[in-house]
Design a protein around this motif. Sequence first.
Motif, short mmCIF file in Angstrom:
data_model
loop_
_atom_site.label_atom_id
_atom_site.label_comp_id
_atom_site.label_asym_id
_atom_site.label_seq_id
_atom_site.Cartn_x
_atom_site.Cartn_y
_atom_site.Cartn_z
N ARG A 1 0.81 -1.21 0.00
CA ARG A 1 0.00 0.00 0.00
C ARG A 1 0.84 1.26 0.00
O ARG A 1 0.36 2.33 -0.33
CB ARG A 1 -0.94 0.01 1.20
N ARG A 2 2.14 1.14 0.36
CA ARG A 2 2.94 2.36 0.44
C ARG A 2 3.76 2.60 -0.81
O ARG A 2 4.53 3.53 -0.87
CB ARG A 2 3.83 2.32 1.68
N ASP A 3 3.66 1.77 -1.80
CA ASP A 3 4.22 2.09 -3.10
C ASP A 3 3.42 3.27 -3.67
O ASP A 3 2.22 3.37 -3.44
CB ASP A 3 4.10 0.88 -4.02
N PRO A 4 4.04 4.22 -4.38
CA PRO A 4 3.30 5.35 -4.92
C PRO A 4 2.12 4.95 -5.79
O PRO A 4 1.21 5.74 -6.03
CB PRO A 4 4.36 6.12 -5.72
N ALA A 5 2.11 3.74 -6.31
CA ALA A 5 0.99 3.31 -7.13
C ALA A 5 -0.23 2.98 -6.28
O ALA A 5 -1.32 2.76 -6.81
CB ALA A 5 1.39 2.08 -7.95
N PHE A 6 -0.09 2.95 -4.94
CA PHE A 6 -1.18 2.60 -4.04
C PHE A 6 -1.31 3.70 -2.99
O PHE A 6 -0.34 4.31 -2.58
CB PHE A 6 -0.91 1.25 -3.36
N LEU B 1 11.27 13.72 3.68
CA LEU B 1 11.89 12.41 3.88
C LEU B 1 11.01 11.30 3.32
O LEU B 1 9.78 11.30 3.50
CB LEU B 1 12.13 12.15 5.37
N ARG B 2 11.67 10.33 2.68
CA ARG B 2 11.02 9.07 2.32
C ARG B 2 11.92 7.92 2.76
O ARG B 2 13.14 8.03 2.72
CB ARG B 2 10.77 8.98 0.81
N VAL B 3 11.30 6.83 3.16
CA VAL B 3 12.02 5.61 3.53
C VAL B 3 11.63 4.53 2.55
O VAL B 3 10.45 4.23 2.38
CB VAL B 3 11.69 5.16 4.97
N VAL B 4 12.62 3.95 1.87
CA VAL B 4 12.36 2.85 0.95
C VAL B 4 12.94 1.57 1.57
O VAL B 4 14.08 1.54 2.01
CB VAL B 4 12.95 3.11 -0.45
N ALA C 1 14.76 4.30 -10.61
CA ALA C 1 14.68 5.50 -11.47
C ALA C 1 13.24 5.96 -11.63
O ALA C 1 12.95 7.16 -11.61
CB ALA C 1 15.32 5.21 -12.82
N ASP C 2 12.32 5.01 -11.80
CA ASP C 2 10.91 5.38 -11.93
C ASP C 2 10.41 6.14 -10.70
O ASP C 2 9.62 7.09 -10.80
CB ASP C 2 10.04 4.13 -12.13
N LEU C 3 10.87 5.72 -9.54
CA LEU C 3 10.38 6.29 -8.29
C LEU C 3 11.09 7.58 -7.89
O LEU C 3 10.46 8.49 -7.34
CB LEU C 3 10.53 5.27 -7.15
N PHE C 4 12.41 7.66 -8.16
CA PHE C 4 13.19 8.72 -7.53
C PHE C 4 13.97 9.61 -8.49
O PHE C 4 14.73 10.47 -8.05
CB PHE C 4 14.16 8.11 -6.51
N ALA C 5 13.79 9.43 -9.79
CA ALA C 5 14.46 10.31 -10.74
C ALA C 5 13.78 11.67 -10.75
O ALA C 5 12.55 11.76 -10.65
CB ALA C 5 14.46 9.71 -12.14
#
Length: 320
Positions: free
Chosen positions: A13-18, A118-121, A186-190
């Motif tokens: 659920r915490r992926d940007p797609a959700f 801040l983001r935590v991956v 790259a998709d998430l953080f570029a």
Amino acid sequence: MIDDADATLSPERRDPAFPPSDAHPGPADVRRGDDSGEVLIVTGMSGAGRSTAANALEDLDWYVVDNLPPQMLRPLLDLAGRLGGQLPRIAAVVDVRGRDLFSELPAETQAIRDRSNLRVVFLDASDDVLVRRFEAVRRPHPLQGQGTLIDGIRRERDVLATLRESADVIIDTSRFNVHQLANRIADLFADAETPAHTVTLQSFGFKYGVPPDADLVADMRFLPNPFWDDDLRALTGEEQRVVDYVLSQEGAAEFLDAYAAALRPVFAGYQRENKRHSTVAVGCTGGKHRSVAMVNALAERLRDLPGVAVRVRHRDLGRE
């Protein structure tokens, strides 16, 4: 740290797609304090691909610090603030290699959330995949101690359970290879303006040698040489009279159209394979006339390619 041999995006659920949960801010909701830069904490299971993610972030121009003790996060951000925006995007790899220091990460993370973007991956993978990766590199798990490899993996899962629950982004790397994981990062953080691929179009003279770093080489010696025209000899391929001469020759326009068309699927494939840089070398005898004119013309045809940044370099222009 172990690179992935293989890595799949988990539909967390915490992926940007959700949509993010109410309890934890998602990437668009992270609070911004006095610091205007972006901060990314990369953590997760040993063997899940942290070094691959770190390398991908460096390629995206993030300032990456590996194996940073959590207590050093706030001093690092203080230093970045004093540098006046020279480090606008910082990624810190924090993991159980820090041993007892790692227990401070949740508190430090919350303190940073109050002042920064801040983001935590969190990188994860199935137990069987992690075992296979450790066995491939023949290294012990950092929490294995006197136990087995699977003991270390399970102990690490227990240690990281709370941190995983609070992460902004969770990526299951079980079925990704290194290129797929780098592409996902790259998709998430570029940055929106960061090109997926940068190509350097370089003219050169064969008499001085083929560029050793060239990925592709084209030969312009099939065209008449302006050097033998007394009116053009002292000029270069950057001057319009030489450009007109070169491009008006039989086969010149046909070559440009065909070569530009051939390069389009090449650069698209480079992006899929996470090859972020390439050099296309275009040569003539001395690197002064034909190759220079052709490189400049080719650059104009390629500048509008999606995800591709084009740079031009004339290696031998000006040499005697």
